[in-house]
Design an enzyme around this catalytic site. Structure first.
Site, PDB file in Angstrom:
ATOM      1  N   SER A   1     -28.795  40.070 -30.530  1.00  0.00           N
ATOM      2  CA  SER A   1     -28.806  38.593 -30.416  1.00  0.00           C
ATOM      3  C   SER A   1     -29.032  38.174 -28.967  1.00  0.00           C
ATOM      4  O   SER A   1     -29.722  37.177 -28.700  1.00  0.00           O
ATOM      5  CB  SER A   1     -27.490  38.019 -30.927  1.00  0.00           C
ATOM      6  OG  SER A   1     -27.389  38.267 -32.311  1.00  0.00           O
TER       7      SER A   1
ATOM      8  N   GLY B   1      -9.761  36.161 -51.163  1.00  0.00           N
ATOM      9  CA  GLY B   1      -8.385  36.598 -50.899  1.00  0.00           C
ATOM     10  C   GLY B   1      -8.306  38.115 -50.852  1.00  0.00           C
ATOM     11  O   GLY B   1      -9.228  38.783 -50.356  1.00  0.00           O
TER      12      GLY B   1
ATOM     13  N   GLU C   1     -33.530  45.796 -34.066  1.00  0.00           N
ATOM     14  CA  GLU C   1     -34.781  45.059 -33.789  1.00  0.00           C
ATOM     15  C   GLU C   1     -34.538  43.942 -32.763  1.00  0.00           C
ATOM     16  O   GLU C   1     -35.062  42.837 -32.869  1.00  0.00           O
ATOM     17  CB  GLU C   1     -35.422  44.561 -35.087  1.00  0.00           C
ATOM     18  CG  GLU C   1     -35.760  45.750 -35.982  1.00  0.00           C
ATOM     19  CD  GLU C   1     -36.792  45.495 -37.038  1.00  0.00           C
ATOM     20  OE1 GLU C   1     -37.575  44.536 -36.897  1.00  0.00           O
ATOM     21  OE2 GLU C   1     -36.835  46.289 -37.994  1.00  0.00           O
TER      22      GLU C   1
ATOM     23  N   SER D   1     -36.306  53.476 -30.057  1.00  0.00           N
ATOM     24  CA  SER D   1     -35.045  53.624 -29.315  1.00  0.00           C
ATOM     25  C   SER D   1     -34.765  55.068 -28.922  1.00  0.00           C
ATOM     26  O   SER D   1     -35.088  55.997 -29.645  1.00  0.00           O
ATOM     27  CB  SER D   1     -33.871  53.097 -30.144  1.00  0.00           C
ATOM     28  OG  SER D   1     -34.080  51.767 -30.472  1.00  0.00           O
ATOM     29  N   GLU D   2     -34.131  55.185 -27.766  1.00  0.00           N
ATOM     30  CA  GLU D   2     -33.750  56.500 -27.230  1.00  0.00           C
ATOM     31  C   GLU D   2     -32.310  56.414 -26.739  1.00  0.00           C
ATOM     32  O   GLU D   2     -31.776  55.311 -26.589  1.00  0.00           O
ATOM     33  CB  GLU D   2     -34.671  56.875 -26.059  1.00  0.00           C
ATOM     34  CG  GLU D   2     -36.112  56.992 -26.459  1.00  0.00           C
ATOM     35  CD  GLU D   2     -37.000  57.473 -25.321  1.00  0.00           C
ATOM     36  OE1 GLU D   2     -36.491  57.620 -24.194  1.00  0.00           O
ATOM     37  OE2 GLU D   2     -38.186  57.704 -25.584  1.00  0.00           O
TER      38      GLU D   2
HETATM   39  C1  LIG Z   1     -28.187  51.370 -37.938  1.00  0.00           C
HETATM   40  C2  LIG Z   1     -29.240  51.278 -36.871  1.00  0.00           C
HETATM   41  C3  LIG Z   1     -30.573  51.425 -37.197  1.00  0.00           C
HETATM   42  C4  LIG Z   1     -31.550  51.379 -36.210  1.00  0.00           C
HETATM   43  N1  LIG Z   1     -32.866  51.616 -36.544  1.00  0.00           N
HETATM   44  C5  LIG Z   1     -33.776  51.768 -35.545  1.00  0.00           C
HETATM   45  C6  LIG Z   1     -35.104  52.215 -35.836  1.00  0.00           C
HETATM   46  O1  LIG Z   1     -35.483  52.432 -36.998  1.00  0.00           O
HETATM   47  N2  LIG Z   1     -35.959  52.425 -34.799  1.00  0.00           N
HETATM   48  C7  LIG Z   1     -35.600  52.202 -33.508  1.00  0.00           C
HETATM   49  O2  LIG Z   1     -36.431  52.410 -32.621  1.00  0.00           O
HETATM   50  N3  LIG Z   1     -34.361  51.764 -33.192  1.00  0.00           N
HETATM   51  C8  LIG Z   1     -33.422  51.548 -34.178  1.00  0.00           C
HETATM   52  N4  LIG Z   1     -32.159  51.134 -33.871  1.00  0.00           N
HETATM   53  C9  LIG Z   1     -31.788  50.914 -32.477  1.00  0.00           C
HETATM   54  C10 LIG Z   1     -31.515  49.453 -32.131  1.00  0.00           C
HETATM   55  O3  LIG Z   1     -32.700  48.728 -32.134  1.00  0.00           O
HETATM   56  C11 LIG Z   1     -30.766  49.430 -30.788  1.00  0.00           C
HETATM   57  O4  LIG Z   1     -29.456  49.918 -31.017  1.00  0.00           O
HETATM   58  C12 LIG Z   1     -30.724  48.045 -30.172  1.00  0.00           C
HETATM   59  O5  LIG Z   1     -32.006  47.650 -29.756  1.00  0.00           O
HETATM   60  C13 LIG Z   1     -29.760  47.971 -29.004  1.00  0.00           C
HETATM   61  O6  LIG Z   1     -29.976  49.012 -28.103  1.00  0.00           O
HETATM   62  P1  LIG Z   1     -28.727  49.879 -27.575  1.00  0.00           P
HETATM   63  O7  LIG Z   1     -27.971  50.305 -28.771  1.00  0.00           O
HETATM   64  O8  LIG Z   1     -29.209  50.880 -26.647  1.00  0.00           O
HETATM   65  O9  LIG Z   1     -27.826  48.818 -26.811  1.00  0.00           O
HETATM   66  P2  LIG Z   1     -27.977  48.413 -25.266  1.00  0.00           P
HETATM   67  O10 LIG Z   1     -29.375  48.067 -24.956  1.00  0.00           O
HETATM   68  O11 LIG Z   1     -27.303  49.431 -24.439  1.00  0.00           O
HETATM   69  O12 LIG Z   1     -27.111  47.078 -25.254  1.00  0.00           O
HETATM   70  C14 LIG Z   1     -25.680  47.064 -25.182  1.00  0.00           C
HETATM   71  C15 LIG Z   1     -25.239  45.597 -25.097  1.00  0.00           C
HETATM   72  O13 LIG Z   1     -25.756  45.004 -23.902  1.00  0.00           O
HETATM   73  C16 LIG Z   1     -26.524  43.838 -24.227  1.00  0.00           C
HETATM   74  N5  LIG Z   1     -27.645  43.733 -23.294  1.00  0.00           N
HETATM   75  C17 LIG Z   1     -28.536  44.676 -22.928  1.00  0.00           C
HETATM   76  N6  LIG Z   1     -29.427  44.194 -22.072  1.00  0.00           N
HETATM   77  C18 LIG Z   1     -29.107  42.895 -21.876  1.00  0.00           C
HETATM   78  C19 LIG Z   1     -29.662  41.824 -21.093  1.00  0.00           C
HETATM   79  N7  LIG Z   1     -30.749  41.993 -20.340  1.00  0.00           N
HETATM   80  N8  LIG Z   1     -29.050  40.626 -21.136  1.00  0.00           N
HETATM   81  C20 LIG Z   1     -27.953  40.431 -21.919  1.00  0.00           C
HETATM   82  N9  LIG Z   1     -27.389  41.380 -22.675  1.00  0.00           N
HETATM   83  C21 LIG Z   1     -27.961  42.591 -22.663  1.00  0.00           C
HETATM   84  C22 LIG Z   1     -26.985  44.075 -25.659  1.00  0.00           C
HETATM   85  O14 LIG Z   1     -27.307  42.847 -26.299  1.00  0.00           O
HETATM   86  C23 LIG Z   1     -25.756  44.742 -26.268  1.00  0.00           C
HETATM   87  O15 LIG Z   1     -24.809  43.771 -26.608  1.00  0.00           O
HETATM   88  C24 LIG Z   1     -31.173  51.128 -34.865  1.00  0.00           C
HETATM   89  C25 LIG Z   1     -29.824  50.952 -34.548  1.00  0.00           C
HETATM   90  C26 LIG Z   1     -28.857  51.047 -35.516  1.00  0.00           C
HETATM   91  C27 LIG Z   1     -27.404  50.911 -35.110  1.00  0.00           C
END
Ligand SMILES: Cc1cc2nc3c(=O)[nH]c(=O)nc-3n(C[C@H](O)[C@H](O)[C@H](O)COP(=O)(O)OP(=O)(O)OC[C@H]3O[C@@H](n4cnc5c(N)ncnc54)[C@H](O)[C@@H]3O)c2cc1C
Length: 370
Positions: A356, A329, A353, A116-117
């Site tokens: 949903s 409660g 990962e 992730s970025e």
């Molecule tokens: C505590 C924590 C630990 C983590 N650990 C790791 C790690 O070890 N390594 C790593 O690489 N990443 C890690 N992550 C990152 C995590 O996998 C991402 O946050 C996640 O994949 C969602 O990406 P985003 O936060 O950019 O959300 P976004 O991709 O911006 O999504 C925002 C919302 O839009 C929805 N959305 C996006 N695209 C679509 C679509 N095409 N159709 C419908 N809905 C969509 C998403 O479901 C979400 O509800 C971690 C995150 C957290 C919070």
């Protein structure tokens, strides 16, 4: 035996201090070390490289028990087992396995997986981190976000773009060591749940990565990440299952002890039916998680099933933990009774990962091929 060992360990080693670690955002360093000694950090790895040589079902059983008590410890375990060790065991070279997999599988060191970025979450093809081919090495530049084990890891699998014109086919995966020049660990995230787990951003500035640290053929990185994450979802699904069953067990016990209107609250039908719903939903999630694990052990395709398992188990973790607070409660709303922490921990299982929504994309693409 594996379930009993994990259960005993969780109760004796993880339960004491779990509330304080959550409050203070303290990584369970000593506990993870002991988990390594017990073989929980590289359960499915070939014994030739220090692993337990066990199947995915065994891993799920252990993950559930650890997650009932401490989901911060279990996410560390899940990332190390499924995302780092499994990927290296399956796709690493002999040299990479000797050098990195053995200490990772024995828990001497822990690993992190960096996909992730800031601008590439669900859409992981949008990698901005670059790995420029310089002949005998790559030059790595960019920022990774949300990295579990971000500061506690020693070895990082980093996904980066080598050839932007080829889009996702230009992406590679690299093994990066923490003490290499140009590698900086950024701020620690202050989170709702899994607060004992250390989540950091990471910065890479002209980090020299030797060619031999690339995983697989040139351009294999995106496929590698997707395959590893498909297996990883079984780990997160079992974490969710553990959060659900841990919450349920606490609610069940409490409902038999707490009295109102002259009888245990479990004898009020509204509470008894909550327990019935919780037990049923947990059992449904368990079958999905086990099916995905079993398919993986049979070397069959498990992409659809691991997405289904994670989607369902994470929803069950959220719903059951909220109901467990309700059964308690007012006592459910304070830290001492553990269920409020489990409720906060549950939410992340619907996000990392693959959210949903992303699981539904994976599942719908698969069913539409039927
Ligand atoms: C505590 C924590 C630990 C983590 N650990 C790791 C790690 O070890 N390594 C790593 O690489 N990443 C890690 N992550 C990152 C995590 O996998 C991402 O946050 C996640 O994949 C969602 O990406 P985003 O936060 O950019 O959300 P976004 O991709 O911006 O999504 C925002 C919302 O839009 C929805 N959305 C996006 N695209 C679509 C679509 N095409 N159709 C419908 N809905 C969509 C998403 O479901 C979400 O509800 C971690 C995150 C957290 C919070």
């Amino acid at each position: 035996m594996i379930r009993d060992a994990a259960r005993d360990f969780a109760r004796t080693e993880l339960l004491p201090g779990v509330i304080e670690r959550d409050e203070q955002q303290k990584f369970p360093t000593e506990q993870i070390k002991k988990m390594g000694e017990m073989g929980f950090m590289g359960m499915m790895v070939n014994p030739a490289y220090g692993g337990g040589g066990m199947d995915t079902i065994s891993y799920v059983l252990a993950m559930e028990e650890i997650s009932k008590i401490d989901a911060s410890a279990s996410v560390c375990m899940s990332v190390n087992n499924s995302l780092v060790c499994w990927g290296l065991d399956r796709y690493g070279t002999e040299e990479q396995k000797q050098k990195y997999l053995t200490p990772l599988a024995t828990g001497q060191i822990i690993g992190a997986f960096c996909l992730s970025e800031p601008e590439a979450g669900s859409d992981a093809t949008m990698q901005r981190t670059t790995a420029e081919d310089k002949g005998d090495h790559y030059l790595l530049n960019g920022t990774k976000n949300w990295i579990t084990n971000g500061n506690s890891a020693s070895v990082y699998i980093v996904i980066a773009q080598t050839d932007p014109e080829k889009r996702h086919r230009g992406i590679n995966a690299f093994i990066v060591e923490k003490d290499w020049e140009g590698f900086e660990v950024g701020k620690k995230e202050d989170k709702l749940g899994i607060r004992g787990s250390d989540t950091h951003s990471l910065m890479f500035t002209d980090v020299k990565v030797p060619k031999e640290n690339r995983i697989g053929e040139d351009g294999f990185g995106f496929k590698f990440a997707m395959q590893v994450l498909s297996g990883g979802r079984i780990g997160i699904a079992s974490q969710a299952l553990g959060i659900a069953s841990g919450s349920y067990e606490l609610a069940l016990q409490y409902s038999k002890e707490r009295k109102s209107f002259g009888k245990p609250i479990s004898e009020h039908q509204a509470i008894a039916f909550k327990l019935a719903d919780m037990a049923t939903e947990i059992e449904a999630a368990r079958y999905l998680v086990m099916k995905a694990a079993w398919l993986k052990d049979q070397h069959k395709n498990f992409d659809r099933e691991s997405a289904m398992a994670k989607l369902k188990a994470s929803e069950v973790a959220m719903n059951v933990s909220v109901e467990a607070v309700q059964v308690h409660g007012g006592y459910g709303y304070v830290k001492e009774y553990h269920v409020e922490r489990l409720m906060r921990d549950a939410k992340i299982t619907q996000i990392y990962e693959g959210t949903s929504e992303i699981q539904k994309i994976v599942i719908s693409r698969s069913v539409l091929k039927d």
